[in-house]
Design a protein around this motif. Structure first.
Motif, PDB file in Angstrom:
ATOM      1  N   MET A 185       0.858  -1.197  -0.088  1.00 47.69           N
ATOM      2  CA  MET A 185      -0.055  -0.173  -0.040  1.00 47.69           C
ATOM      3  C   MET A 185       0.957   1.302   0.076  1.00 47.69           C
ATOM      4  SD  MET A 185      -3.264   0.710   2.149  1.00 47.69           S
ATOM      5  CE  MET A 185      -4.084   2.270   2.451  1.00 47.69           C
ATOM      6  N   SER A 186       0.483   2.010  -0.739  1.00 43.94           N
ATOM      7  CA  SER A 186       1.247   3.458  -0.929  1.00 43.94           C
ATOM      8  C   SER A 186       1.368   4.409   0.357  1.00 43.94           C
ATOM      9  CB  SER A 186       0.747   4.276  -1.980  1.00 43.94           C
ATOM     10  OG  SER A 186       1.341   5.447  -2.244  1.00 43.94           O
ATOM     11  N   PRO A 187       2.309   5.033   0.545  1.00 43.75           N
ATOM     12  CA  PRO A 187       2.323   5.761   1.958  1.00 43.75           C
ATOM     13  C   PRO A 187       1.400   6.879   1.602  1.00 43.75           C
ATOM     14  CG  PRO A 187       4.348   6.138   0.894  1.00 43.75           C
ATOM     15  CD  PRO A 187       3.657   4.851   0.209  1.00 43.75           C
ATOM     16  N   TRP A 188       1.115   7.258   0.163  1.00 43.11           N
ATOM     17  CA  TRP A 188       0.292   8.589  -0.072  1.00 43.11           C
ATOM     18  C   TRP A 188      -1.035   8.116  -0.705  1.00 43.11           C
ATOM     19  CZ3 TRP A 188       1.901  13.084   1.559  1.00 43.11           C
ATOM     20  CH2 TRP A 188       3.377  13.150   2.041  1.00 43.11           C
ATOM     21  N   PRO A 189      -1.889   7.520  -0.113  1.00 39.67           N
ATOM     22  CA  PRO A 189      -2.994   7.346  -0.659  1.00 39.67           C
ATOM     23  C   PRO A 189      -3.716   8.596  -1.358  1.00 39.67           C
ATOM     24  CG  PRO A 189      -3.299   6.491   1.567  1.00 39.67           C
ATOM     25  CD  PRO A 189      -1.876   7.321   1.124  1.00 39.67           C
ATOM     26  N   LEU A 190      -4.709   8.383  -2.292  1.00 40.24           N
ATOM     27  CA  LEU A 190      -5.265   9.328  -3.050  1.00 40.24           C
ATOM     28  C   LEU A 190      -6.211  10.230  -2.168  1.00 40.24           C
ATOM     29  CD1 LEU A 190      -5.707  10.778  -5.958  1.00 40.24           C
ATOM     30  CD2 LEU A 190      -7.612   9.268  -6.475  1.00 40.24           C
ATOM     31  N   GLU A 191      -6.859   9.513  -1.208  1.00 35.77           N
ATOM     32  CA  GLU A 191      -7.543  10.330  -0.338  1.00 35.77           C
ATOM     33  C   GLU A 191      -7.008  11.349   0.533  1.00 35.77           C
ATOM     34  OE1 GLU A 191      -8.445   7.684   3.564  1.00 35.77           O
ATOM     35  OE2 GLU A 191      -9.191   6.826   1.750  1.00 35.77           O
ATOM     36  N   ASN A 192      -5.445  11.086   0.745  1.00 38.15           N
ATOM     37  CA  ASN A 192      -4.866  12.045   1.433  1.00 38.15           C
ATOM     38  C   ASN A 192      -4.395  13.091   0.614  1.00 38.15           C
ATOM     39  OD1 ASN A 192      -5.002  10.791   3.753  1.00 38.15           O
ATOM     40  ND2 ASN A 192      -3.023   9.446   3.575  1.00 38.15           N
ATOM     41  N   LEU A 193      -4.221  13.040  -0.692  1.00 41.12           N
ATOM     42  CA  LEU A 193      -3.926  14.080  -1.439  1.00 41.12           C
ATOM     43  C   LEU A 193      -4.936  14.841  -1.937  1.00 41.12           C
ATOM     44  CD1 LEU A 193      -1.508  12.229  -4.010  1.00 41.12           C
ATOM     45  CD2 LEU A 193      -0.848  13.798  -2.564  1.00 41.12           C
ATOM     46  N   ALA A 194      -6.256  14.666  -1.846  1.00 44.05           N
ATOM     47  CA  ALA A 194      -7.542  15.143  -2.132  1.00 44.05           C
ATOM     48  C   ALA A 194      -7.427  16.591  -1.580  1.00 44.05           C
ATOM     49  CB  ALA A 194      -8.661  14.466  -1.791  1.00 44.05           C
ATOM     50  N   PRO A 195      -7.172  16.977  -0.488  1.00 48.25           N
ATOM     51  CA  PRO A 195      -7.352  18.251  -0.191  1.00 48.25           C
ATOM     52  C   PRO A 195      -6.111  19.057  -0.642  1.00 48.25           C
ATOM     53  CG  PRO A 195      -7.617  16.897   1.873  1.00 48.25           C
ATOM     54  CD  PRO A 195      -6.918  16.004   0.620  1.00 48.25           C
ATOM     55  N   ILE A 196      -5.111  18.649  -0.891  1.00 50.82           N
ATOM     56  CA  ILE A 196      -4.087  19.498  -1.633  1.00 50.82           C
ATOM     57  C   ILE A 196      -4.556  19.610  -3.156  1.00 50.82           C
ATOM     58  CG2 ILE A 196      -1.723  19.391  -2.151  1.00 50.82           C
ATOM     59  CD1 ILE A 196      -2.322  19.576   1.032  1.00 50.82           C
ATOM     60  N   LEU A 197      -4.848  18.556  -3.536  1.00 47.74           N
ATOM     61  CA  LEU A 197      -5.351  18.991  -5.074  1.00 47.74           C
ATOM     62  C   LEU A 197      -6.286  19.843  -5.340  1.00 47.74           C
ATOM     63  CD1 LEU A 197      -5.179  15.244  -6.356  1.00 47.74           C
ATOM     64  CD2 LEU A 197      -3.515  17.007  -6.870  1.00 47.74           C
ATOM     65  N   VAL A 198      -7.473  19.843  -4.082  1.00 48.45           N
ATOM     66  CA  VAL A 198      -8.401  20.703  -4.007  1.00 48.45           C
ATOM     67  C   VAL A 198      -7.897  22.345  -4.159  1.00 48.45           C
ATOM     68  CG1 VAL A 198     -10.621  21.670  -3.003  1.00 48.45           C
ATOM     69  CG2 VAL A 198     -10.204  19.174  -3.686  1.00 48.45           C
ATOM     70  N   LEU A 199      -7.009  22.300  -3.166  1.00 44.12           N
ATOM     71  CA  LEU A 199      -6.421  23.542  -2.755  1.00 44.12           C
ATOM     72  C   LEU A 199      -5.670  24.226  -4.093  1.00 44.12           C
ATOM     73  CD1 LEU A 199      -5.130  25.654  -0.327  1.00 44.12           C
ATOM     74  CD2 LEU A 199      -3.318  24.373  -0.651  1.00 44.12           C
ATOM     75  N   VAL A 200      -4.802  23.107  -4.632  1.00 49.42           N
ATOM     76  CA  VAL A 200      -4.061  23.789  -5.653  1.00 49.42           C
ATOM     77  C   VAL A 200      -5.123  24.111  -7.011  1.00 49.42           C
ATOM     78  CG1 VAL A 200      -2.431  22.782  -7.623  1.00 49.42           C
ATOM     79  CG2 VAL A 200      -2.013  22.377  -5.233  1.00 49.42           C
ATOM     80  N   MET A 201      -6.035  23.190  -7.179  1.00 49.42           N
ATOM     81  CA  MET A 201      -7.017  23.471  -8.308  1.00 49.42           C
ATOM     82  C   MET A 201      -7.701  25.061  -8.030  1.00 49.42           C
ATOM     83  SD  MET A 201      -7.434  21.289 -10.733  1.00 49.42           S
ATOM     84  CE  MET A 201      -9.005  21.371 -11.094  1.00 49.42           C
ATOM     85  N   ALA A 202      -8.054  25.165  -6.741  1.00 49.02           N
ATOM     86  CA  ALA A 202      -8.748  26.437  -6.561  1.00 49.02           C
ATOM     87  C   ALA A 202      -7.825  27.509  -6.555  1.00 49.02           C
ATOM     88  CB  ALA A 202      -9.398  26.339  -5.188  1.00 49.02           C
ATOM     89  N   PHE A 203      -6.793  27.618  -6.275  1.00 44.54           N
ATOM     90  CA  PHE A 203      -5.591  28.633  -6.317  1.00 44.54           C
ATOM     91  C   PHE A 203      -5.250  29.027  -7.895  1.00 44.54           C
ATOM     92  CE2 PHE A 203      -1.169  30.324  -6.648  1.00 44.54           C
ATOM     93  CZ  PHE A 203      -1.438  31.092  -5.810  1.00 44.54           C
ATOM     94  N   CYS A 204      -5.084  27.993  -8.491  1.00 44.32           N
ATOM     95  CA  CYS A 204      -4.773  28.051  -9.979  1.00 44.32           C
ATOM     96  C   CYS A 204      -5.983  28.759 -10.668  1.00 44.32           C
ATOM     97  CB  CYS A 204      -4.724  26.697 -10.818  1.00 44.32           C
ATOM     98  SG  CYS A 204      -2.943  26.198 -10.144  1.00 44.32           S
ATOM     99  N   GLU A 205      -7.259  28.340 -10.448  1.00 37.77           N
ATOM    100  CA  GLU A 205      -8.461  28.746 -10.905  1.00 37.77           C
ATOM    101  C   GLU A 205      -8.619  30.241 -10.608  1.00 37.77           C
ATOM    102  OE1 GLU A 205     -12.634  29.846 -11.599  1.00 37.77           O
ATOM    103  OE2 GLU A 205     -11.447  29.942  -9.631  1.00 37.77           O
ATOM    104  N   ALA A 206      -8.108  30.757  -9.480  1.00 32.13           N
ATOM    105  CA  ALA A 206      -8.170  32.187  -9.290  1.00 32.13           C
ATOM    106  C   ALA A 206      -7.192  32.940  -9.631  1.00 32.13           C
ATOM    107  CB  ALA A 206      -8.457  32.116  -7.646  1.00 32.13           C
ATOM    108  N   ILE A 207      -6.184  32.638 -10.374  1.00 27.46           N
ATOM    109  CA  ILE A 207      -5.188  33.244 -10.839  1.00 27.46           C
ATOM    110  C   ILE A 207      -5.337  33.776 -12.251  1.00 27.46           C
ATOM    111  CG2 ILE A 207      -2.719  33.144 -11.583  1.00 27.46           C
ATOM    112  CD1 ILE A 207      -2.941  33.081  -8.596  1.00 27.46           C
ATOM    113  N   VAL A 208      -5.089  35.029 -12.567  1.00 27.82           N
ATOM    114  CA  VAL A 208      -5.359  35.742 -13.791  1.00 27.82           C
ATOM    115  C   VAL A 208      -4.828  35.108 -14.804  1.00 27.82           C
ATOM    116  CG1 VAL A 208      -3.592  37.263 -13.588  1.00 27.82           C
ATOM    117  CG2 VAL A 208      -5.686  38.058 -14.950  1.00 27.82           C
ATOM    118  N   LEU A 209      -5.680  34.734 -15.837  1.00 33.72           N
ATOM    119  CA  LEU A 209      -5.387  33.925 -17.145  1.00 33.72           C
ATOM    120  C   LEU A 209      -5.441  32.710 -16.881  1.00 33.72           C
ATOM    121  CD1 LEU A 209      -2.929  36.314 -19.054  1.00 33.72           C
ATOM    122  CD2 LEU A 209      -5.516  36.127 -19.443  1.00 33.72           C
ATOM    123  N   ILE A 210      -4.588  32.007 -15.939  1.00 32.90           N
ATOM    124  CA  ILE A 210      -4.554  30.695 -15.587  1.00 32.90           C
ATOM    125  C   ILE A 210      -5.842  30.196 -15.546  1.00 32.90           C
ATOM    126  CG2 ILE A 210      -3.596  28.700 -14.233  1.00 32.90           C
ATOM    127  CD1 ILE A 210      -1.140  30.634 -13.690  1.00 32.90           C
ATOM    128  N   GLY A 211      -6.655  30.892 -14.816  1.00 34.94           N
ATOM    129  CA  GLY A 211      -8.053  30.395 -14.411  1.00 34.94           C
ATOM    130  C   GLY A 211      -8.993  30.073 -15.543  1.00 34.94           C
TER     131      GLY A 211
END
Length: 163
Positions: free
Chosen positions: A1-27
């Protein structure tokens, strides 16, 4: 079993997606609405805890803040506006003329203007405190509102008679 299950990455992925979506042009290339709808469905299905939305709120707030600061910085350096789609800039400018800081909140619900409004707020000289208040309101309301639609749709689907 991986030490980084996908469920543990979900909050970070949501944070990164929300941040990128709010950046001018990148969003313009990183739409967050489908993810929020899916998260709402995932919350309704029990796959995610509602607390995951905190990461979307935080990412949206920080991304908007970064765009605002970039707008201020470019204005201070007397640089011109970057090439933005004129139709989007016109819509956002009209929002600022009519609604001031409330344009930050309104634009968050209008799609493409949401990625440009914080930048133009910094560029136009909207005060720091007015921007922070508007950004806080927009960031606290928009992710849960979009997730609520996905949540309701998922519960409605489960209740729909099949066959």
């Amino acid at each position: 079993m991986s030490p980084w299950p996908l469920e543990n990455l979900a909050p970070i992925l949501v944070l990164v997606m929300a941040f990128c979506e709010a950046i001018v042009l990148i969003g313009l290339f990183v739409p967050l609405t489908p993810l929020l709808l899916a998260l709402g469905g995932g919350i309704a299905a029990g796959a995610f805890a509602p607390e995951i939305l905190v990461w979307a709120v935080l990412g949206a707030f920080l991304g908007n803040l970064a765009s605002y600061c970039l707008g201020q910085r470019l204005k201070a350096k007397k640089r011109g506006l970057p090439r933005l789609p004129s139709r989007v800039v016109e819509r956002v400018e009209l929002l600022f003329e009519r609604h001031g800081a409330a344009a930050i909140v309104l634009s968050r619900y209008l799609g493409p203007p949401a990625t440009i409004a914080p930048f133009l707020a910094g560029w136009s000289g909207l005060s720091w405190t007015r921007f922070l208040l508007a950004n806080l309101v927009a960031s606290l309301t928009w992710p849960p509102a979009m997730a609520l639609i996905g949540y309701a749709a998922t519960l409605g689907w489960r209740w729909a008679p099949i066959g």
